[in-house]
Design a protein around this motif. Structure first.
Motif, PDB file in Angstrom:
ATOM      1  N   THR A  64       7.458  -5.483   6.007  1.00 41.63           N
ATOM      2  CA  THR A  64       7.525  -6.347   4.822  1.00 41.63           C
ATOM      3  C   THR A  64       6.553  -5.830   3.770  1.00 41.63           C
ATOM      4  N   GLY A  65       7.053  -5.006   2.860  1.00 39.34           N
ATOM      5  CA  GLY A  65       6.199  -4.406   1.844  1.00 39.34           C
ATOM      6  C   GLY A  65       5.620  -5.409   0.870  1.00 39.34           C
ATOM      7  N   ALA A  66       6.386  -6.425   0.494  1.00 39.09           N
ATOM      8  CA  ALA A  66       5.882  -7.437  -0.438  1.00 39.09           C
ATOM      9  C   ALA A  66       4.723  -8.195   0.180  1.00 39.09           C
ATOM     10  N   ALA A  67       4.837  -8.549   1.462  1.00 37.47           N
ATOM     11  CA  ALA A  67       3.754  -9.252   2.146  1.00 37.47           C
ATOM     12  C   ALA A  67       2.539  -8.339   2.329  1.00 37.47           C
ATOM     13  N   ALA A  68       2.781  -7.038   2.537  1.00 34.71           N
ATOM     14  CA  ALA A  68       1.661  -6.094   2.646  1.00 34.71           C
ATOM     15  C   ALA A  68       0.868  -6.056   1.340  1.00 34.71           C
ATOM     16  N   ALA A  69       1.572  -6.100   0.204  1.00 38.21           N
ATOM     17  CA  ALA A  69       0.886  -6.151  -1.090  1.00 38.21           C
ATOM     18  C   ALA A  69       0.098  -7.447  -1.218  1.00 38.21           C
TER      19      ALA A  69
ATOM     20  N   LEU B 140       3.165   0.872   7.574  1.00 38.49           N
ATOM     21  CA  LEU B 140       2.984   0.655   6.145  1.00 38.49           C
ATOM     22  C   LEU B 140       1.574   1.078   5.759  1.00 38.49           C
ATOM     23  N   LEU B 141       1.450   1.849   4.708  1.00 39.27           N
ATOM     24  CA  LEU B 141       0.157   2.267   4.181  1.00 39.27           C
ATOM     25  C   LEU B 141      -0.141   1.441   2.928  1.00 39.27           C
ATOM     26  N   VAL B 142      -1.330   0.879   2.865  1.00 39.06           N
ATOM     27  CA  VAL B 142      -1.694  -0.041   1.788  1.00 39.06           C
ATOM     28  C   VAL B 142      -3.001   0.428   1.162  1.00 39.06           C
TER      29      VAL B 142
ATOM     30  N   VAL C 143      -0.970  -0.841  -3.910  1.00 41.43           N
ATOM     31  CA  VAL C 143      -0.006   0.236  -3.687  1.00 41.43           C
ATOM     32  C   VAL C 143       0.407   0.231  -2.222  1.00 41.43           C
ATOM     33  N   VAL C 144       1.715   0.194  -1.998  1.00 40.79           N
ATOM     34  CA  VAL C 144       2.268   0.215  -0.644  1.00 40.79           C
ATOM     35  C   VAL C 144       3.153   1.454  -0.524  1.00 40.79           C
ATOM     36  N   THR C 145       2.911   2.240   0.524  1.00 37.75           N
ATOM     37  CA  THR C 145       3.608   3.516   0.710  1.00 37.75           C
ATOM     38  C   THR C 145       4.336   3.507   2.050  1.00 37.75           C
TER      39      THR C 145
END
Length: 273
Positions: free
Chosen positions: A215-220, A252-254, A264-266
């Protein structure tokens, strides 16, 4: 005929990561058609791309099987990689309901810069209802419970035990009702494995999905949460492991900067068509 691509994000293995539907030309689709495609695919989200106002700029919409959502990180990574494979790597801009998302793309990889993030303590009644739905206790909590935003709203809950995450068995309807009542998309459940390394599980009952594998949005939003807690005195890079308990490992890299409210999420993405 509409071409529907299938990519999995935050993995290089088609059997890992979080799958997303990607429609690179959605000009002939109305809202009901987009929702029908997302429901038929059954992925947590699918992305639908429309022309933007300039070269390498696009308007992107996101649908779960049940509802449209303002932003989805894993579908953004999947879409950016799919586009870069067709028009070449380099910068992209996605105009989303949550705001402008700047991206950098390379070979099978994309980095998204989120909208400005924010985070604040969750009210006591929200914490109590969440714990009841999760079948957890206050003694399980290792971190303050917050409501955080990074393009969409997420309930952030950190626990002492990795085993507590591994044995997750929650009340789907109760958690869905709580998240909807607070205007939130997911519950971001995390455990600190070691410095800068976290394990995460992500219930998404609002979208009709038991759990997100990445979940990229949650990681941000989580990056914003850590900044609000004062955990980012200098630039900080995190690794988030998600999907492992589902059999779909994701990475996920944050990257968080204390002077920039954006995160930034990569991640990588690969076709599963």
């Amino acid at each position: 005929m509409t071409e529907i691509l299938r990519y999995t994000a935050f993995s290089t293995d088609p059997e890992g990561g979080n799958p997303a539907g990607v429609v690179l030309d959605a000009r002939d689709l109305d809202d009901s058609a987009m929702l029908a495609i997302a429901a038929d695919l059954g992925y947590s989200e699918s992305a639908f791309v429309l022309p933007g106002s300039a070269e390498r700029e696009f308007h992107v919409r996101y649908f779960s099987p049940l509802v449209e959502v303002p932003f989805c990180g894993h579908a953004t990574i999947a879409t950016a990689v799919a586009l870069s494979e067709r028009i070449g790597g380099g910068p992209l801009v996605f105009d989303t309901a949550a705001g402008r998302i700047d991206l950098a793309t390379g070979a099978g990889t994309a980095s998204l810069t989120s909208v400005p993030t924010s985070s604040a303590p969750a009210p006591d009644h929200v914490v109590d209802r969440a714990l009841q739905a999760l079948h957890w206790n206050h003694s399980d909590l290792a971190w303050p419970v917050h409501i955080a935003h990074g393009g969409a709203g997420h309930l952030i809950i950190g626990v002492h035990s990795r085993d507590r995450l591994a044995k997750l068995d929650y009340d789907f309807d109760a958690l869905a009702d709580l998240l909807r009542s607070e205007g939130l998309i997911t519950a971001h459940l995390f455990h600190e494995r070691s410095t800068d390394v976290f394990d995460v599980r992500e219930p998404f009952p609002v979208g009709g999905v038991v759990e997100d594998a990445a979940t990229g949005a949650a990681a941000a939003a989580f990056g914003g949460y850590l900044r609000t807690l004062g955990k980012v005195p200098t630039p900080r890079s995190l690794v988030i492991h998600q999907g492992e308990d589902m059999g779909r490992p994701s990475r996920l890299l944050v990257d968080i900067d204390p002077t920039d409210p954006r995160v930034v999420v990569t991640g990588t993405a690969v076709s599963i068509n």
